[in-house]
Design an enzyme around this catalytic site. Structure first.
Site, PDB file in Angstrom:
ATOM      1  N   CYS A  12     -59.967  15.979 -50.847  1.00  0.00           N
ATOM      2  CA  CYS A  12     -58.550  16.352 -50.777  1.00  0.00           C
ATOM      3  C   CYS A  12     -58.090  16.691 -52.197  1.00  0.00           C
ATOM      4  O   CYS A  12     -58.836  16.486 -53.164  1.00  0.00           O
ATOM      5  CB  CYS A  12     -57.744  15.163 -50.260  1.00  0.00           C
ATOM      6  SG  CYS A  12     -57.895  13.749 -51.373  1.00  0.00           S
ATOM      7  N   HIS A  74     -55.956   5.594 -56.345  1.00  0.00           N
ATOM      8  CA  HIS A  74     -55.251   4.695 -55.420  1.00  0.00           C
ATOM      9  C   HIS A  74     -53.994   4.087 -56.015  1.00  0.00           C
ATOM     10  O   HIS A  74     -53.245   3.409 -55.319  1.00  0.00           O
ATOM     11  CB  HIS A  74     -56.183   3.555 -54.995  1.00  0.00           C
ATOM     12  CG  HIS A  74     -57.578   4.016 -54.718  1.00  0.00           C
ATOM     13  ND1 HIS A  74     -58.582   3.967 -55.656  1.00  0.00           N
ATOM     14  CD2 HIS A  74     -58.114   4.583 -53.625  1.00  0.00           C
ATOM     15  CE1 HIS A  74     -59.691   4.464 -55.141  1.00  0.00           C
ATOM     16  NE2 HIS A  74     -59.434   4.856 -53.913  1.00  0.00           N
ATOM     17  N   HIS A 124     -56.577  -3.615 -49.529  1.00  0.00           N
ATOM     18  CA  HIS A 124     -56.835  -2.294 -50.113  1.00  0.00           C
ATOM     19  C   HIS A 124     -56.071  -2.156 -51.428  1.00  0.00           C
ATOM     20  O   HIS A 124     -54.905  -2.531 -51.533  1.00  0.00           O
ATOM     21  CB  HIS A 124     -56.429  -1.185 -49.133  1.00  0.00           C
ATOM     22  CG  HIS A 124     -56.955   0.160 -49.525  1.00  0.00           C
ATOM     23  ND1 HIS A 124     -56.319   0.951 -50.455  1.00  0.00           N
ATOM     24  CD2 HIS A 124     -58.060   0.840 -49.144  1.00  0.00           C
ATOM     25  CE1 HIS A 124     -57.012   2.064 -50.616  1.00  0.00           C
ATOM     26  NE2 HIS A 124     -58.079   2.025 -49.830  1.00  0.00           N
ATOM     27  N   GLU A 126     -54.731   0.297 -52.922  1.00  0.00           N
ATOM     28  CA  GLU A 126     -53.468   1.056 -52.876  1.00  0.00           C
ATOM     29  C   GLU A 126     -52.313   0.134 -52.464  1.00  0.00           C
ATOM     30  O   GLU A 126     -51.231   0.153 -53.057  1.00  0.00           O
ATOM     31  CB  GLU A 126     -53.587   2.216 -51.873  1.00  0.00           C
ATOM     32  CG  GLU A 126     -52.291   3.007 -51.728  1.00  0.00           C
ATOM     33  CD  GLU A 126     -52.370   4.102 -50.659  1.00  0.00           C
ATOM     34  OE1 GLU A 126     -53.431   4.721 -50.489  1.00  0.00           O
ATOM     35  OE2 GLU A 126     -51.345   4.323 -49.982  1.00  0.00           O
ATOM     36  N   CYS A 194     -50.879  10.697 -45.727  1.00  0.00           N
ATOM     37  CA  CYS A 194     -50.923  11.953 -46.479  1.00  0.00           C
ATOM     38  C   CYS A 194     -51.442  13.114 -45.627  1.00  0.00           C
ATOM     39  O   CYS A 194     -52.046  12.912 -44.575  1.00  0.00           O
ATOM     40  CB  CYS A 194     -51.778  11.782 -47.728  1.00  0.00           C
ATOM     41  SG  CYS A 194     -53.533  11.732 -47.373  1.00  0.00           S
ATOM     42  N   ASN A 224     -59.971   6.254 -45.418  1.00  0.00           N
ATOM     43  CA  ASN A 224     -59.774   7.368 -44.481  1.00  0.00           C
ATOM     44  C   ASN A 224     -61.053   7.709 -43.725  1.00  0.00           C
ATOM     45  O   ASN A 224     -61.001   8.173 -42.592  1.00  0.00           O
ATOM     46  CB  ASN A 224     -59.129   8.570 -45.177  1.00  0.00           C
ATOM     47  CG  ASN A 224     -60.061   9.251 -46.121  1.00  0.00           C
ATOM     48  OD1 ASN A 224     -60.880  10.048 -45.701  1.00  0.00           O
ATOM     49  ND2 ASN A 224     -59.973   8.923 -47.407  1.00  0.00           N
ATOM     50  N   SER A 266     -63.007  11.577 -49.827  1.00  0.00           N
ATOM     51  CA  SER A 266     -63.682  11.369 -51.115  1.00  0.00           C
ATOM     52  C   SER A 266     -65.170  11.728 -51.042  1.00  0.00           C
ATOM     53  O   SER A 266     -65.933  11.407 -51.950  1.00  0.00           O
ATOM     54  CB  SER A 266     -63.508   9.911 -51.555  1.00  0.00           C
ATOM     55  OG  SER A 266     -63.853   9.033 -50.507  1.00  0.00           O
TER      56      SER A 266
HETATM   57  S1  SF4 Z   1     -53.301   9.991 -50.767  1.00  0.00           S
HETATM   58 FE1  SF4 Z   1     -55.511   9.715 -51.089  1.00  0.00          FE
HETATM   59  S2  SF4 Z   1     -56.461  10.834 -49.403  1.00  0.00           S
HETATM   60 FE2  SF4 Z   1     -54.331  11.522 -49.507  1.00  0.00          FE
HETATM   61  S3  SF4 Z   1     -54.298  13.358 -50.812  1.00  0.00           S
HETATM   62 FE3  SF4 Z   1     -53.922  11.603 -52.147  1.00  0.00          FE
HETATM   63  S4  SF4 Z   1     -55.953  10.961 -52.892  1.00  0.00           S
HETATM   64 FE4  SF4 Z   1     -56.264  12.273 -51.100  1.00  0.00          FE
END
Ligand code: SF4
Length: 308
Positions: A12, A74, A124, A126, A194, A224, A266
Site C-alpha cells: 500500500c 504503525h 498490536h 498501532e 484504511c 491485514n 506489506s
Molecule cells: S494504514 Fe497501514 S495498511 Fe493502511 S495504507 Fe497505511 S500503512 Fe498501509
C-alpha cells in the site's frame, strides 16, 4: 488448476513510503539507522533493510544518544517521542498518515471531554500507540463481547474509532452493537479502516465464492494479511496464509480446481511471484488477473528526505 490473481494486492502507499524513508535515510546519513519496531510487518522487508544497514530495536535505550531513529508505519506513542527527545535522537517519522489521522482524532475528542472507545487488537503496536494518546479516557475493545463489559453512563460523551487494518465485516457488527448500547456515541464521518485494507478485503470477497481455495501471501504478524484469511474462512472457504513459497503444502491442492491469491499490504510482489512459480509444480495451468480497483494513492516523504 486455475489461479485468480487479485488486484489490488501487496504494498500500500503507507508501506511504500515507510520503506522509501529507510532507504533514503540510509543513503543520506549512512548506516546504521535505527528503527523503532519492524518498519512494516514483513520479515522479507525487514531482512533486506537489515542487510542495507538498518538496525531494528524495541527499546530506545538500545540506541546510542544522538543517533537517527525512524518510527515504523504503525505509529508511536507520545511517551516514546518524549523519550527520544531526552536521548537527543534525531527523529524521522514513517508513521502512515492514515494512522496519524486516528492519533489526532483521539487527542481532539479526549481534549473535548469525550471517553474514547478504541476498536482494535490490544497487543498490536498501532493500537498501543493510539491508546497512549489519552490512556486515562480510552478503552480498547476487540469484539462485540467486550461491549457487554462497558459501563459508561448514557449521558457521557462517547467517541469510537478503529484500527486501520481490521476486518470490515467485524467492524460492521461491532459498530451496530455499540450504537445499540450507546445511541449517541460519535465517530468520524468516514471509516478509519484504511483504503488498502478495505480494497484488498472487498476484492477478495468478489471472487471467494467462485474458487475452491484462497492463498494469502503475507507475514503471520501482519494484521491485514490475517484479516484477509479470515474474510475467506468466514465465507466457508479453505484459506492459508503463507509467508514464502516454502510454506506451500502440495496436499492443499488435491482435488482443487481453482485458487484465489491475494497479498497483505506489506508483502513484496517478488514473494507473490515466487509463490506463483511454486504453484506450477503443484498443477497450476492457467492464471487470470482479477482487477477490483486500480490504486493510485501516493504518500509524500518527510521534507528532510524529499530530494534524496
Ligand atoms: S494504514 Fe497501514 S495498511 Fe493502511 S495504507 Fe497505511 S500503512 Fe498501509
Amino acid at each position: 488448476m486455475k489461479l485468480y490473481l487479485i488486484r489490488p494486492r501487496g504494498f500500500c502507499a503507507g508501506v511504500v513510503r515507510a520503506i522509501n524513508i529507510v532507504e533514503k535515510a540510509l543513503k543520506l546519513y549512512g548506516a546504521p539507522i535505527y528503527i523503532k519496531h519492524e518498519i512494516v510487518h514483513n520479515k522479507h522487508v525487514v531482512n533486506s533493510l537489515k542487510e542495507k544497514g538498518a538496525i531494528f530495536v524495541e527499546d530506545l535505550n538500545e540506541i546510542p544518544m544522538g543517533s537517527k531513529v525512524i518510527y515504523s508505519a504503525h505509529g508511536i506513542s507520545p511517551q516514546i517521542r518524549n523519550e527520544a527527545k531526552k536521548r537527543n535522537l534525531i527523529e524521522i517519522d514513517a508513521t502512515c498518515g492514515l494512522v496519524t489521522k486516528i492519533h489526532s482524532a483521539v487527542k481532539r475528542y479526549a481534549s473535548k471531554g469525550y471517553k474514547i472507545i478504541l476498536i482494535g487488537k490490544k497487543k498490536h503496536v498501532e493500537i498501543i500507540g493510539i491508546y497512549n494518546e489519552a490512556p486515562s479516557v480510552t478503552t480498547i475493545i476487540e469484539n462485540t463481547k467486550d461491549i457487554d463489559l462497558l459501563n459508561f453512563k448514557k449521558e457521557e460523551k462517547l467517541f469510537f474509532i478503529t484500527q486501520t487494518t481490521l476486518s470490515t465485516d467485524d467492524v460492521i457488527d461491532i459498530k451496530k452493537s455499540l450504537l445499540n448500547k450507546y445511541p449517541n456515541i460519535e465517530t468520524l464521518p468516514t471509516s478509519s479502516i484504511c483504503y488498502a485494507t478495505t480494497n484488498r478485503q472487498n476484492a477478495l470477497k468478489e471472487i471467494t465464492n467462485n474458487v475452491d481455495l484462497v492463498l494469502v501471501i503475507g507475514d503471520p504478524t501482519s494484521s491485514n494479511s490475517n484479516r484477509l484469511k479470515e474474510v475467506a474462512i468466514k465465507r466457508n472457504k479453505m484459506a492459508y496464509l503463507v509467508n514464502s513459497k516454502d510454506e506451500i503444502d502440495p496436499k492443499w491442492f488435491e482435488g482443487i480446481n481453482s485458487i484465489a491469491m491475494t497479498a497483505g499490504a506489506s508483502t513484496p510482489e517478488n514473494i507473490v511471484q515466487s509463490c506463483i512459480e511454486k504453484l506450477y509444480d503443484f498443477g497450476l495451468k492457467e492464471i487470470e488477473e482479477i482487477i477490483y480497483k486500480k490504486e493510485d494513492v501516493i504518500f509524500e516523504l518527510p521534507t528532510q528526505l524529499l530530494n534524496v
